[in-house]
Design a protein around this motif. Structure first.
Motif, PDB file in Angstrom:
ATOM      1  N   MET A  56      44.603  41.775  32.217  1.00 48.22           N
ATOM      2  CA  MET A  56      43.881  41.124  31.280  1.00 48.22           C
ATOM      3  C   MET A  56      45.007  40.686  30.328  1.00 48.22           C
ATOM      4  N   GLN A  57      45.867  41.658  30.276  1.00 45.94           N
ATOM      5  CA  GLN A  57      47.117  41.055  29.182  1.00 45.94           C
ATOM      6  C   GLN A  57      47.938  39.794  29.627  1.00 45.94           C
ATOM      7  N   ILE A  58      48.084  40.020  30.947  1.00 45.23           N
ATOM      8  CA  ILE A  58      49.018  39.047  31.551  1.00 45.23           C
ATOM      9  C   ILE A  58      48.065  37.835  31.750  1.00 45.23           C
ATOM     10  N   ALA A  59      46.740  37.691  32.132  1.00 46.51           N
ATOM     11  CA  ALA A  59      45.932  36.496  31.981  1.00 46.51           C
ATOM     12  C   ALA A  59      45.966  35.806  30.731  1.00 46.51           C
ATOM     13  N   GLU A  60      45.891  36.724  29.712  1.00 45.49           N
ATOM     14  CA  GLU A  60      45.641  36.022  28.254  1.00 45.49           C
ATOM     15  C   GLU A  60      47.014  35.476  27.877  1.00 45.49           C
ATOM     16  N   LYS A  61      48.063  36.194  28.090  1.00 43.57           N
ATOM     17  CA  LYS A  61      49.411  35.847  27.884  1.00 43.57           C
ATOM     18  C   LYS A  61      49.768  34.280  28.571  1.00 43.57           C
ATOM     19  N   MET A  62      49.004  34.275  29.859  1.00 41.74           N
ATOM     20  CA  MET A  62      49.329  32.826  30.584  1.00 41.74           C
ATOM     21  C   MET A  62      48.229  31.937  30.075  1.00 41.74           C
ATOM     22  N   LYS A  63      47.360  32.442  29.336  1.00 43.76           N
ATOM     23  CA  LYS A  63      46.113  31.493  28.961  1.00 43.76           C
ATOM     24  C   LYS A  63      45.384  31.061  30.193  1.00 43.76           C
ATOM     25  N   TRP A  64      45.227  31.942  31.012  1.00 41.88           N
ATOM     26  CA  TRP A  64      44.651  31.716  32.470  1.00 41.88           C
ATOM     27  C   TRP A  64      43.362  32.012  32.359  1.00 41.88           C
ATOM     28  N   GLU A  65      42.322  31.095  32.107  1.00 37.71           N
ATOM     29  CA  GLU A  65      40.976  31.037  31.645  1.00 37.71           C
ATOM     30  C   GLU A  65      40.028  31.942  32.787  1.00 37.71           C
ATOM     31  N   ARG A  66      40.395  31.335  33.898  1.00 34.95           N
ATOM     32  CA  ARG A  66      39.581  32.070  35.247  1.00 34.95           C
ATOM     33  C   ARG A  66      39.936  33.242  35.264  1.00 34.95           C
ATOM     34  N   GLY A  67      41.206  33.756  35.092  1.00 31.73           N
ATOM     35  CA  GLY A  67      41.634  35.176  35.290  1.00 31.73           C
ATOM     36  C   GLY A  67      41.039  35.940  34.085  1.00 31.73           C
ATOM     37  N   ILE A  68      40.889  35.485  33.055  1.00 27.29           N
ATOM     38  CA  ILE A  68      40.413  36.246  31.866  1.00 27.29           C
ATOM     39  C   ILE A  68      38.904  36.444  32.219  1.00 27.29           C
ATOM     40  N   ALA A  69      38.399  35.555  32.448  1.00 23.65           N
ATOM     41  CA  ALA A  69      36.963  35.612  32.842  1.00 23.65           C
ATOM     42  C   ALA A  69      36.542  36.705  33.901  1.00 23.65           C
ATOM     43  N   ALA A  70      37.592  36.657  35.078  1.00 27.37           N
ATOM     44  CA  ALA A  70      37.398  37.543  35.950  1.00 27.37           C
ATOM     45  C   ALA A  70      37.587  38.888  35.573  1.00 27.37           C
ATOM     46  N   PHE A  71      38.570  39.101  34.719  1.00 29.57           N
ATOM     47  CA  PHE A  71      38.856  40.368  34.049  1.00 29.57           C
ATOM     48  C   PHE A  71      37.761  40.889  33.339  1.00 29.57           C
ATOM     49  N   ASN A  72      36.992  40.063  32.400  1.00 29.55           N
ATOM     50  CA  ASN A  72      35.924  40.526  31.717  1.00 29.55           C
ATOM     51  C   ASN A  72      34.803  40.912  32.599  1.00 29.55           C
ATOM     52  N   THR A  73      34.758  40.146  33.790  1.00 33.05           N
ATOM     53  CA  THR A  73      33.529  40.703  34.798  1.00 33.05           C
ATOM     54  C   THR A  73      33.950  41.904  35.319  1.00 33.05           C
ATOM     55  N   SER A  74      35.092  42.177  35.616  1.00 29.86           N
ATOM     56  CA  SER A  74      35.558  43.398  36.036  1.00 29.86           C
ATOM     57  C   SER A  74      35.194  44.483  35.066  1.00 29.86           C
ATOM     58  N   TYR A  75      35.634  44.344  33.664  1.00 29.12           N
ATOM     59  CA  TYR A  75      35.410  45.403  32.776  1.00 29.12           C
ATOM     60  C   TYR A  75      33.996  45.597  32.650  1.00 29.12           C
ATOM     61  N   ALA A  76      33.050  44.383  32.613  1.00 27.24           N
ATOM     62  CA  ALA A  76      31.536  44.381  32.785  1.00 27.24           C
ATOM     63  C   ALA A  76      31.100  45.442  33.752  1.00 27.24           C
ATOM     64  N   ASN A  77      31.507  45.239  35.046  1.00 27.51           N
ATOM     65  CA  ASN A  77      31.033  46.176  35.964  1.00 27.51           C
ATOM     66  C   ASN A  77      31.561  47.610  35.725  1.00 27.51           C
ATOM     67  N   ILE A  78      32.474  47.861  35.246  1.00 23.82           N
ATOM     68  CA  ILE A  78      32.862  49.346  34.875  1.00 23.82           C
ATOM     69  C   ILE A  78      32.022  49.682  34.012  1.00 23.82           C
ATOM     70  N   PHE A  79      31.571  49.008  32.725  1.00 23.94           N
ATOM     71  CA  PHE A  79      30.821  49.609  31.739  1.00 23.94           C
ATOM     72  C   PHE A  79      29.450  49.847  32.600  1.00 23.94           C
ATOM     73  N   ALA A  80      28.916  48.999  33.181  1.00 24.65           N
ATOM     74  CA  ALA A  80      27.640  48.999  33.637  1.00 24.65           C
ATOM     75  C   ALA A  80      27.517  50.299  34.604  1.00 24.65           C
ATOM     76  N   THR A  81      28.705  50.455  35.376  1.00 24.70           N
ATOM     77  CA  THR A  81      28.674  51.656  36.164  1.00 24.70           C
ATOM     78  C   THR A  81      28.577  53.045  35.173  1.00 24.70           C
ATOM     79  N   ARG A  82      29.206  53.180  34.295  1.00 23.81           N
ATOM     80  CA  ARG A  82      29.233  54.127  33.326  1.00 23.81           C
ATOM     81  C   ARG A  82      28.012  54.252  32.222  1.00 23.81           C
ATOM     82  N   GLY A  83      26.824  53.258  32.575  1.00 20.55           N
ATOM     83  CA  GLY A  83      25.742  53.173  31.851  1.00 20.55           C
ATOM     84  C   GLY A  83      25.913  52.557  30.385  1.00 20.55           C
TER      85      GLY A  83
END
Length: 182
Positions: free
Chosen positions: A3-30
């Motif tokens: 996420m830090q690299i994607a944000e540093k690069m201002k790579w929006e699709r990557g930032i969105a993908a990492f947000n989705t990954s974080y969301a999936n982790i949060f969902a798995t944890r309830g």
């Protein structure tokens, strides 16, 4: 780090993908509220960059969390967005997924007739693109709807069909025949 690299690069699709990954982790944890926030962030980015495929996935993910929270109205809305995008893109995989999930919503609400309709649409969409590995779930739902509607012969037929397609032996029939000596 990603996420830090994607944000540093201002790579929006990557930032969105990492947000989705974080969301999936949060969902798995309830941690559903945190998951929703991350999916909403991803959805906003996908809208901004006009990435319809991932936008449909974001809506689908939000619908899944809404079901987990028993918010069937919100889930229906999210899945309808997935369905609309799938139809606009002529993406039968997304259409099948949205219809399968809508069938689930109607199963939870005990609207078996409407659920049956969406489960059948899901099967048709998956069959049109030869997605055999996706068929057991909507076929099982069809079986459940027929069971609830007291149409036992039809329920049995669809449960059996779902079970056969769920079997690991159904994936490689030629290899199974070879092992069996046929």
């Amino acid at each position: 780090m990603g996420m830090q690299i994607a944000e540093k690069m201002k790579w929006e699709r990557g930032i969105a993908a990492f947000n989705t990954s974080y969301a999936n982790i949060f969902a798995t944890r309830g941690q559903l509220d945190s998951a929703v926030n991350r999916h909403l962030t991803a959805r906003g980015i996908y809208k901004k960059i006009k990435d319809s495929v991932n936008l449909a996935i974001s809506y689908n993910n939000l619908g899944t969390i809404a079901i987990a929270k028993s918010d069937f109205v919100a889930a229906t809305g999210y899945y309808m967005h997935t369905l609309q995008i799938g139809k606009a893109l002529k993406n039968n995989y997304n259409i099948g997924l949205a219809c399968e999930n809508l069938a689930l919503v109607f199963q939870y609400q005990e609207d078996y007739t409407k659920g049956l309709d969406y489960a059948r649409k899901s099967v048709a969409a998956y069959e049109s693109i030869d997605e055999k590995d996706m068929l057991p779930n909507p076929l099982g739902l069809i079986g459940t709807f027929f069971l609830r509607l007291k149409k036992y012969d039809s329920a049995y037929y669809y449960y059996k069909k779902s079970l056969i397609l769920s079997s690991p032996w159904s994936v490689f029939p030629a290899q199974v025949c070879a092992l069996a000596g046929d």
